[in-house]
Write a protein that holds these residues in place. Structure first.
Motif, PDB file in Angstrom:
ATOM      1  N   PHE A  52      -4.099 -10.169 -17.362  1.00 45.05           N
ATOM      2  CA  PHE A  52      -4.741 -10.007 -16.063  1.00 45.05           C
ATOM      3  C   PHE A  52      -4.759  -8.545 -15.651  1.00 45.05           C
ATOM      4  O   PHE A  52      -3.915  -7.750 -16.069  1.00 45.05           O
ATOM      5  N   ALA A  53      -5.750  -8.218 -14.821  1.00 47.01           N
ATOM      6  CA  ALA A  53      -5.879  -6.860 -14.303  1.00 47.01           C
ATOM      7  C   ALA A  53      -6.304  -6.918 -12.845  1.00 47.01           C
ATOM      8  O   ALA A  53      -7.027  -7.828 -12.422  1.00 47.01           O
ATOM      9  N   ILE A  54      -5.850  -5.942 -12.073  1.00 45.51           N
ATOM     10  CA  ILE A  54      -6.289  -5.813 -10.679  1.00 45.51           C
ATOM     11  C   ILE A  54      -7.704  -5.236 -10.694  1.00 45.51           C
ATOM     12  O   ILE A  54      -7.952  -4.223 -11.361  1.00 45.51           O
ATOM     13  N   PRO A  55      -8.665  -5.851 -10.011  1.00 44.21           N
ATOM     14  CA  PRO A  55     -10.031  -5.315 -10.014  1.00 44.21           C
ATOM     15  C   PRO A  55     -10.062  -3.886  -9.463  1.00 44.21           C
ATOM     16  O   PRO A  55      -9.511  -3.613  -8.391  1.00 44.21           O
ATOM     17  N   ALA A  56     -10.706  -2.976 -10.179  1.00 43.73           N
ATOM     18  CA  ALA A  56     -10.747  -1.565  -9.765  1.00 43.73           C
ATOM     19  C   ALA A  56     -11.520  -1.383  -8.460  1.00 43.73           C
ATOM     20  O   ALA A  56     -11.221  -0.476  -7.679  1.00 43.73           O
ATOM     21  N   TYR A  57     -12.501  -2.251  -8.200  1.00 46.12           N
ATOM     22  CA  TYR A  57     -13.313  -2.076  -6.992  1.00 46.12           C
ATOM     23  C   TYR A  57     -12.511  -2.327  -5.712  1.00 46.12           C
ATOM     24  O   TYR A  57     -12.944  -1.958  -4.611  1.00 46.12           O
ATOM     25  N   LEU A  58     -11.314  -2.938  -5.846  1.00 45.70           N
ATOM     26  CA  LEU A  58     -10.471  -3.205  -4.679  1.00 45.70           C
ATOM     27  C   LEU A  58      -9.388  -2.149  -4.474  1.00 45.70           C
ATOM     28  O   LEU A  58      -8.703  -2.147  -3.438  1.00 45.70           O
ATOM     29  N   ALA A  59      -9.219  -1.255  -5.454  1.00 44.05           N
ATOM     30  CA  ALA A  59      -8.123  -0.275  -5.398  1.00 44.05           C
ATOM     31  C   ALA A  59      -8.225   0.637  -4.175  1.00 44.05           C
ATOM     32  O   ALA A  59      -7.215   0.968  -3.545  1.00 44.05           O
ATOM     33  N   MET A  60      -9.429   1.074  -3.839  1.00 43.27           N
ATOM     34  CA  MET A  60      -9.607   1.959  -2.683  1.00 43.27           C
ATOM     35  C   MET A  60      -9.196   1.259  -1.387  1.00 43.27           C
ATOM     36  O   MET A  60      -8.544   1.852  -0.513  1.00 43.27           O
ATOM     37  N   GLU A  61      -9.522  -0.023  -1.274  1.00 47.43           N
ATOM     38  CA  GLU A  61      -9.132  -0.792  -0.093  1.00 47.43           C
ATOM     39  C   GLU A  61      -7.619  -0.995  -0.057  1.00 47.43           C
ATOM     40  O   GLU A  61      -6.980  -0.832   0.998  1.00 47.43           O
ATOM     41  N   TYR A  62      -7.042  -1.327  -1.193  1.00 46.86           N
ATOM     42  CA  TYR A  62      -5.611  -1.610  -1.252  1.00 46.86           C
ATOM     43  C   TYR A  62      -4.770  -0.386  -0.873  1.00 46.86           C
ATOM     44  O   TYR A  62      -3.699  -0.517  -0.283  1.00 46.86           O
ATOM     45  N   LEU A  63      -5.249   0.815  -1.242  1.00 45.58           N
ATOM     46  CA  LEU A  63      -4.476   2.034  -0.994  1.00 45.58           C
ATOM     47  C   LEU A  63      -5.050   2.885   0.141  1.00 45.58           C
ATOM     48  O   LEU A  63      -4.545   3.976   0.417  1.00 45.58           O
ATOM     49  N   ASN A  64      -6.105   2.399   0.763  1.00 48.03           N
ATOM     50  CA  ASN A  64      -6.771   3.126   1.856  1.00 48.03           C
ATOM     51  C   ASN A  64      -7.222   4.517   1.387  1.00 48.03           C
ATOM     52  O   ASN A  64      -6.895   5.541   1.991  1.00 48.03           O
ATOM     53  N   LEU A  65      -8.022   4.519   0.304  1.00 47.93           N
ATOM     54  CA  LEU A  65      -8.525   5.767  -0.287  1.00 47.93           C
ATOM     55  C   LEU A  65     -10.017   5.916  -0.022  1.00 47.93           C
ATOM     56  O   LEU A  65     -10.730   4.941   0.190  1.00 47.93           O
TER      57      LEU A  65
END
Length: 538
Positions: free
Chosen positions: A522-535
């Motif tokens: 499994f992998a964390i979707p990259a398109y959500l990374a900015m939301e998850y880290l507030n970037l």
């Protein structure tokens, strides 16, 4: 007649030798056990004697009895039934007659326990009620119940006291206080004389160190029965709302209580309960003593049950602890509070697989572990999983460094993280010529061919490439994960998931393990990374 005379003489001799009290006082006594629960079953010395709120039964007057009260929705209660100094009314006139014959009196003395009564009314109810998980509470994953005794001489104590059941705790406290005063007095005396204690065990011999014990079994059974173990979601368990629990037994005191009519034993154990999150980080620790039930003293087979009972009771007391209860509340907020962090868009980025290897790094932990990470900017920002940098305590991450693709090891700082999403942002003071581009737009397709670069198993295997297929995006427990069919091993965590053109699709995070399971990751979707880290990437 001669027959009558012979019979009279024979009976007189038998009574005179055997004793009237021994012959005529019943060997059994009728008692009542009050459980205060219609569904309770009572066992005396392993035999069931009745069920209900008030149980009448006969018991043999031959010493202390082990009692177990089994009640639905409660923990088993271990108690003892002890005889008192009270005697039957007929005892005194009969024993006076017996001592006139002398031999009858001796016989009576040899059957002393027969002439002492149990209490007629005995309150023996279950008190430790099962606590079921509520819908707004977290699951509990029992790590282990460990034994970590530093010194058997100092931390494992034995007391022999003379006390009735009513006075037990008072006499136990008195014995402890006296022992503590005596030990302190002796220590002060030795310190003044500078006495070197001889004949003691060395530090290693004096330890008891077990990473797991059989005491875990009963608590696991209770956790499952009370729904604190998620038996439904086998693949996508709710890690965000699961506490890990670790019990550590550090001290124990065994009390052997002797009375004029019998004996029994109790133990109290000192347990530190470590409350951990899903990353095995200690969030808090709670320490207290817990007493076992009562156990008959002469049965050595009961010793394990006695200690296990104390551990079980400690768990029940933990669930009632207000400090612990605050950690049971389910988390509903998954966002971080840090302000938006702006990251410069890379001028040149990964376009080919060989570029991906130069953008991927090894995250090296000082405790010997490692993981992977990858650059998302020219000026040194790196993405990885939070579990790659997690520490022993929730307040401090592990000491880490970064090994670049050319083998250079550099220092690194943790910029921010989101534990609920298992993602972290790091920063090194090194540049990357071709980092990955982070976007908040979905760009993957089902069944597309994907790659990852990482460090499976050992740092010696850094920059290893795996290939596979992206199956689908799974949504569960407020999280999204990309399901992969590819080779992933410990050390791949935090590595990039990308396609042949270098487009970033995810952060590799985990795989399924177990019998008949292979190649499911499994992998964390990259398109959500900015939301998850507030970037924000510009």
């Amino acid at each position: 007649s001669k027959g009558f005379i012979h019979t009279f003489v024979a009976v007189s001799i038998m009574v005179g030798v055997s004793g009237c009290a021994t012959l005529f006082i019943p060997a059994k006594q009728k008692i009542t056990i009050q459980t205060n629960n219609d569904a309770s079953k009572v066992y005396i010395d392993n035999d069931e004697v009745g069920e209900g709120e008030n149980i009448e039964t006969k018991v043999k007057k031959n010493g202390t009895k082990q009692v177990v009260v089994q009640t639905p929705e409660y923990k088993n209660e271990y108690l003892v039934l002890s005889q008192t100094s009270r005697r039957p009314i007929a005892y005194w006139p009969l024993v006076i007659i017996d001592w006139c014959t002398f031999y009858g009196g001796l016989t009576d003395a040899g059957n002393g326990s027969k002439f002492h009564l149990f209490p007629k009314q005995n309150k023996m109810e279950a008190v430790n009620k099962l606590t079921y998980r509520k819908s707004d509470e977290k699951y509990i994953d029992l790590d282990a119940v460990k034994i970590k005794v530093s010194s058997k001489e100092k931390d494992l104590k034995y007391y022999s006291i003379y006390a009735s059941q009513e006075d037990f705790f008072k006499e136990a406290k008195k014995a402890e206080d006296e022992r503590e005063k005596a030990d302190k007095k002796q220590a002060d005396k030795d310190a003044k004389k500078k006495v070197k204690v001889k004949g003691k065990l060395n530090a290693e011999e004096s330890k008891l160190d077990y990473d797991d014990s059989k005491f875990s079994e009963s608590i696991l059974k209770t956790l499952k029965q009370t729904n604190f173990i998620d038996t439904v979601n086998k693949v996508f368990s709710d890690n965000n709302n699961t506490l890990k629990l670790e019990g550590i037994i550090r001290k124990a005191s065994l009390f052997y209580s002797v009375t004029s009519l019998g004996s029994y034993k109790k133990v109290k154990v000192n347990i530190t309960w470590n409350i951990k999150n899903s990353y095995n980080e200690i969030v808090d620790s709670i320490n207290f003593w817990s007493w076992s039930g009562d156990f008959i003293a002469y049965n050595s087979d009961e010793s394990y049950k006695m200690y296990a009972d104390a551990v079980d009771i400690s768990y029940f007391e933990l669930l009632k602890n207000k400090q612990f209860q605050q950690y049971l509340k389910m988390d509903t907020v998954f966002a971080i509070t840090e302000p938006i962090l702006k990251i410069k868009l890379a001028q040149v980025n990964v376009k080919e697989i060989d570029h991906a290897t130069t953008a991927t790094v090894i995250i090296k932990r000082k405790d010997g572990g490692h993981g992977s990470g990858f650059a998302i900017s020219n000026d040194g920002y790196i993405l990885t999983n939070y579990h790659v940098i997690a520490g022993k305590n929730a307040s401090k991450q592990s000491d880490i460094s970064v090994i670049m693709s050319d083998g250079e090891e550099v220092s690194v700082s943790v910029v921010r993280y989101n534990k609920m999403r298992d993602i972290a942002l790091l920063k090194v003071e090194k540049g990357f010529e071709t980092p990955f581009i982070l976007s908040n737009t979905k760009s993957y397709k089902k069944l597309m061919e994907v790659y990852t670069v990482g460090t499976p198993k050992s740092i010696e295997l850094g920059q290893s490439v795996s290939i596979g297929l992206l199956s689908n995006e799974r949504k569960a427990n407020n999280n999204s994960l990309l399901q992969l069919s590819m080779s992933i091993n410990p050390g791949n965590s935090g590595g990039p998931l990308f396609d042949k053109a270098g487009n970033l699709h995810g952060i590799v995070t985990s795989k399924l393990v177990g019998y008949a399971t292979e190649g499911v990751g499994f992998a964390i979707p990259a398109y959500l990374a900015m939301e998850y880290l507030n970037l924000e990437v510009k």
